[in-house]
Write an enzyme that holds these catalytic residues in place. Sequence first.
Site, PDB file in Angstrom:
ATOM      1  N   ASP A 264       0.854  -1.185   0.000  1.00  0.00           N
ATOM      2  CA  ASP A 264       0.000   0.000   0.000  1.00  0.00           C
ATOM      3  C   ASP A 264       0.898   1.246   0.000  1.00  0.00           C
ATOM      4  OD1 ASP A 264      -2.362   1.396   0.034  1.00  0.00           O
ATOM      5  OD2 ASP A 264      -2.822   1.003   2.139  1.00  0.00           O
TER       6      ASP A 264
ATOM      7  N   ASP B 209      -9.303   3.827  -2.205  1.00  0.00           N
ATOM      8  CA  ASP B 209     -10.170   4.164  -1.076  1.00  0.00           C
ATOM      9  C   ASP B 209     -11.480   4.762  -1.563  1.00  0.00           C
ATOM     10  OD1 ASP B 209      -8.155   3.278   0.525  1.00  0.00           O
ATOM     11  OD2 ASP B 209      -7.376   5.260   0.995  1.00  0.00           O
TER      12      ASP B 209
END
Length: 934
Positions: free
Chosen positions: A550, A626
């Site tokens: 990430d 996201d």
Amino acid sequence: MLLNLTSHRATLCLVTILMWGTMVDCLIKAKLRTCGTTGFCYRNRAFADDITSLGTDAHSPYTIIQDSILFSEGNSHLHADIENTNNKILFTLDVTILQDNTARVQINEKTPLHQRYDDHARHTLDNPLRPVSPSQVQKGGEKTMIALDDTRALVIYSQPFKMEFLVDNVPVIIFNDRSFFNIEHLRTKANHKPKMIKEPSSPDVMQDTTKLESTMWAERFVNWTDPKPNGPESIALDISFPGFSHVYGIPSHASNLDLKETRGGPNAYLEPYRLFNRDAYMYDLDTPFPLYGSVPIMYAHRKDISVGVFWMNPSETWIDVTKTRSKDKKASSTSKTALHKMFGYGNDKMDDSTAVTGTQTHWFSESGVLDIFVFFGPTPKDIVRQYVSLTGAPMMPPLFSIGYHQCRYNYGDEEEILDIDNSFDKNEIPYDVIWLDVDYTDGYKYFTWNKTSFPDPLRLQKQLEDKGRKIVIIIDPHIKRSNAYRLYREAERADYFIKSPSGDDFVAVSWPGPSSWVDYTNPNAINWWARQFAFDSFTETSENVQLWNDMNEPSIFNGPETTMEKQMVHFGGWEHRDLHNLYGMLMHRATAKGIRERTAIPKRPFVLARSFYAGSQRYGPVWTGDNIADWGHLAASTPMILTNGISGIPFSGADITGFIHEPSMELFTRWYQIGIYQPFFRAHSRYDSEYREPYLVAEPFQTLTRAAIHRRYALLPYWYTLFYNAYRTGTPMMRPMFFEFPEEEPLFTEEDQFMVGDAILVKPITTEGAVSTNVYFPRNEIWYDVETYFCITTPGHTTVAAPLEKIPAYQRGGTIIPYRERPRRSANAMQLDPFTLVAALTTKYTNNTFSCVSLHEDPTGTDATDFAQSHQVLTIERIRILGLKTQPTHARLYAPDIRPYKDLPFDYDNINGVLSVGKPNVSVIDCRWSIVVV
């Protein structure tokens, strides 16, 4: 050391992070640059506007020096010099003809002050380039022609420089058609000659201070100053697609599949599409603003042909898209042999009777060299094959990774993980992977465990492995600056961190607080990073542990646009501006290398990455980041994943139910129903969300979600086959409709239905309260509802029922889909289960025999025979035949050990025309059998 905390916003967020360990929205929703606040974008748009304002008087200053044209390597390579007649700067042009209808065009400064960045090619390209000799070359006058074959060619014009790529005598791609080609040559500030303009208040006075040039040597954005020691160095080119109404590609954006216009036109954007990897928390929809990944490939498609371009440049890039009306350039039948008539090539008489829409694009990158691959197609599947033949085949994933993944930011401890695992089993919901976010670490120090929460990681892994399940843990590129941290000490001592211009380690803020970032362009750092995954280095891990990269854009909490300042320095002295979009892919590669090499016999790794670039498909899946739990983000996930797929990155998905905020139960259910037909199938939610594991929701939503997940698992044999085909050809598993039906024009803009492989049409429900929807069924096809087997033969738009318990999905006539219908806890538990085959008939069905044929490339080779030996028990337990209009009298099995045949039991549904043949129990390994229905 550089730590920019001058911004009140950054300081506030830093304090919050250090106090609570929580990323707050104020930081991630950072202010973004526009083209008008980005110097090189603003300059190149202004350059284009100046050219356009001259109308017919406009001409490009770039010309080919005729005497410099030289062919070599069997005429597969052309070299020439280009001169900018305005300033006499020389450039080199190299054109290479490659196999599989592909050409490469490279333009660079001939004698730059220093080398321009082109090192990225060794990271991006994965296979050796194979030049091929063209069928003909001709030089004459102001044109040079290279014919690839009897239908494809390119023409290079010298005065001014322009390139046309033609199919059947018709230009399909044109470089510099509008004279926007522009390279800002390298210079020093001392020898730069400012552009002089008239002072508006005093027309007789010339001034040299303009907005165009004020950002050439430094520019400021919010509280950051970007010094530009190399000065202006951008490259720009207009690429036209005459006769094409639709263009696709250039992920990642939360935008349409069919790209919108950006400089006027209906429903146009006001900004160019931007490729600049960034942490795009809670991203907005329907914008050209950049997200986490960048793949600079573009398709143009019409019903008779597809073509494409790959703009190989990892620096910040902007693309304008405009549409225009132009004359139909179909050549007359008398000019079809013009490939052999050099001076008539590309200038044949045109049939002016039909007006068509063309698409014009304008590309500009901040630095580097111009390096473009052109793909002649002719179909969309050909384009993606041509592209991945250069950048590498999509990774063939391990089976578990295409099952269901359960994730949350964050699961707290070992006890909670095991409770979730047991709850899935108690509620008869299969899953394959459970995920751990940053809190599993000891104080955000990667390659460590929080021993309070996870006292015995190996015991946890063993308990999951016993059920055939995996655990994925997160590892980010930032390293906590602490002398007590082994990883930091080793990286600092070996000089593996990205540097500031002063030569010190670059320091900024991320999860651990002050951090430094590993430089994955350093070959030694790559090998060092890969070794960290060895079991004796990353202790208390086993083969059960897989990885998640990430924050690898890289995301930097106190950086401009939440990423790294461009003046930072990588291995070899290159600035971060030169390779920004490449960084995440390089980390992805290093991690995949580590997972693959940690065992004596290398095994296929599973590594998810958030940031990506051309070539990332070689290392594992990506996701759309996201997102938000709302209907808009649910709908947007389809064109985003489709665009990733056609851009060479087929293994992608969206966070099921939305990462941020709370979904309604209707939205929750619809998202799972869509997710089962997306390649990467993972549920994920934020730290402050309610727990939403599928067994926790109320009825009937729990039952509906369970049914959806079970359908995903039943389809795993089909999915695995599609992944293998993607590995071989690049063709994505989840496909736009026009990929399968390239001649059906109503499907060219279709983005709210899609194909899974060539066999299943899916129409997601993305509107709250919907109980029906409109599906477009392609002509000349028969379609069968995958649940009821109801047959649809009417082409075009049809309204179908879509109550909450149903997602419209249809099997295409003429296909066979393998299922495994026995409920199991995981993909691993299904590996020896028998198959059910569902065969959907077409109107042309005449053969009443089903037989087995081995498609293995080398069925007698060791790999094939070893696999066959280990899978002898695999059988077919059921065959369903859809669309059989009359009831048969017999279903007979013929095999070597049966004389003369065996009658098989069957049922026939005369309402829907479905024949179910039971218990053939024939081998999928030994193909010496057939079933005859009479």
